[in-house]
Write a protein that holds these residues in place. Structure first.
Motif, PDB file in Angstrom:
ATOM      1  N   CYS A 144     -22.604  30.891  -3.116  1.00 51.09           N
ATOM      2  CA  CYS A 144     -22.895  29.619  -2.578  1.00 51.09           C
ATOM      3  C   CYS A 144     -22.400  29.771  -1.091  1.00 51.09           C
ATOM      4  CB  CYS A 144     -22.030  28.572  -3.396  1.00 51.09           C
ATOM      5  SG  CYS A 144     -22.851  27.879  -4.806  1.00 51.09           S
ATOM      6  N   ASN A 145     -21.574  30.310  -0.860  1.00 51.85           N
ATOM      7  CA  ASN A 145     -20.948  30.366   0.588  1.00 51.85           C
ATOM      8  C   ASN A 145     -21.995  31.313   1.349  1.00 51.85           C
ATOM      9  OD1 ASN A 145     -18.391  29.513   1.246  1.00 51.85           O
ATOM     10  ND2 ASN A 145     -17.125  31.137   0.135  1.00 51.85           N
ATOM     11  N   GLN A 146     -22.821  32.119   0.911  1.00 51.37           N
ATOM     12  CA  GLN A 146     -23.802  32.825   1.679  1.00 51.37           C
ATOM     13  C   GLN A 146     -24.709  31.892   2.182  1.00 51.37           C
ATOM     14  OE1 GLN A 146     -25.447  36.198   0.026  1.00 51.37           O
ATOM     15  NE2 GLN A 146     -26.789  36.611   1.703  1.00 51.37           N
ATOM     16  N   VAL A 147     -25.256  30.962   1.086  1.00 48.95           N
ATOM     17  CA  VAL A 147     -26.404  30.014   1.351  1.00 48.95           C
ATOM     18  C   VAL A 147     -25.828  28.949   2.315  1.00 48.95           C
ATOM     19  CG1 VAL A 147     -27.635  28.033   0.263  1.00 48.95           C
ATOM     20  CG2 VAL A 147     -27.309  30.196  -1.021  1.00 48.95           C
ATOM     21  N   LEU A 148     -24.444  28.541   1.989  1.00 50.46           N
ATOM     22  CA  LEU A 148     -24.121  27.462   3.095  1.00 50.46           C
ATOM     23  C   LEU A 148     -24.000  28.030   4.735  1.00 50.46           C
ATOM     24  CD1 LEU A 148     -21.614  25.556   0.839  1.00 50.46           C
ATOM     25  CD2 LEU A 148     -23.663  24.512   1.923  1.00 50.46           C
ATOM     26  N   THR A 149     -23.507  29.372   4.644  1.00 51.63           N
ATOM     27  CA  THR A 149     -23.490  29.961   5.942  1.00 51.63           C
ATOM     28  C   THR A 149     -24.747  29.882   6.616  1.00 51.63           C
ATOM     29  OG1 THR A 149     -21.427  30.878   5.108  1.00 51.63           O
ATOM     30  CG2 THR A 149     -22.557  31.857   7.279  1.00 51.63           C
ATOM     31  N   GLU A 150     -25.713  30.343   5.869  1.00 48.83           N
ATOM     32  CA  GLU A 150     -27.113  30.397   6.438  1.00 48.83           C
ATOM     33  C   GLU A 150     -27.510  29.058   6.867  1.00 48.83           C
ATOM     34  OE1 GLU A 150     -29.523  32.243   3.642  1.00 48.83           O
ATOM     35  OE2 GLU A 150     -28.520  34.186   3.662  1.00 48.83           O
ATOM     36  N   LEU A 151     -27.336  28.151   5.913  1.00 50.05           N
ATOM     37  CA  LEU A 151     -27.915  26.652   6.405  1.00 50.05           C
ATOM     38  C   LEU A 151     -27.019  25.761   7.273  1.00 50.05           C
ATOM     39  CD1 LEU A 151     -28.889  25.637   2.828  1.00 50.05           C
ATOM     40  CD2 LEU A 151     -30.478  26.381   4.497  1.00 50.05           C
ATOM     41  N   THR A 152     -25.761  26.095   7.239  1.00 51.60           N
ATOM     42  CA  THR A 152     -24.799  25.238   8.276  1.00 51.60           C
ATOM     43  C   THR A 152     -24.424  25.843   9.273  1.00 51.60           C
ATOM     44  OG1 THR A 152     -22.786  25.704   7.013  1.00 51.60           O
ATOM     45  CG2 THR A 152     -24.310  23.905   6.214  1.00 51.60           C
ATOM     46  N   ARG A 153     -24.232  27.257   9.289  1.00 53.36           N
ATOM     47  CA  ARG A 153     -23.646  28.196  10.371  1.00 53.36           C
ATOM     48  C   ARG A 153     -22.107  27.981  10.244  1.00 53.36           C
ATOM     49  NH1 ARG A 153     -27.717  30.563   9.988  1.00 53.36           N
ATOM     50  NH2 ARG A 153     -29.592  30.436  11.457  1.00 53.36           N
TER      51      ARG A 153
END
Length: 146
Positions: A121-130
């Motif tokens: 989830c952290n990886q997905v959010l980092t990709e989507l939100t920076r």
């Protein structure tokens, strides 16, 4: 003691004192910086509950149902993260469908999956939100494997 010896002794003492101070100053500055960082208030965390997730299992069980609460580091980022709930739910469904239901029935299996889910989830959010590491933690509020 001769005047030349006194002068050399004073010079040596001055050099030693200068060396000692130059070694102590960086440590003192680092201590001061750490104190300043400790004095800064931590951001206020927030929680985001994802809708209940039901997944068909391919091994060890027929299906699982779980509910998740995401602990966000900074409540100021809550709206940025809430926007991507669908992507988070999708990631969790895909992760869960690959798991062995027999392993997930154990406490160790649940904890291992929790850690894997937090990382994903952290990886997905980092990709989507920076936003780097937007989630502090991930908690299961319901976890059922049948």
């Amino acid at each position: 003691m001769k005047p030349l010896e006194k002068s050399l002794t004073r010079t040596a003492l001055a050099l030693l004192l200068g060396l000692a101070l130059s070694l102590a100053l960086p440590a003192w500055a680092a201590d001061e910086k750490e104190k300043e960082e400790e004095a800064k208030p931590l951001p206020t965390p927030a929680y985001l509950a994802l809708p209940s997730i039901v997944v068909n299992m391919n091994k060890g069980a027929r299906h699982s149902r779980f509910e998740v609460q995401l602990m966000i580091h900074d409540k100021e980022k809550l709206s940025d993260i809430r926007l991507h709930q669908a992507a988070l739910s999708n990631e969790l469904i895909m992760l869960m469908s690959e798991e062995d239901g027999a392993v997930l029935k154990t406490a160790k299996g649940k904890e291992a999956f929790r850690q894997k889910a937090l990382e994903a989830c952290n990886q997905v959010l980092t990709e989507l939100t920076r936003i780097e590491q937007p989630l502090r933690d991930l908690f299961f509020t319901t976890f059922f494997v049948h």
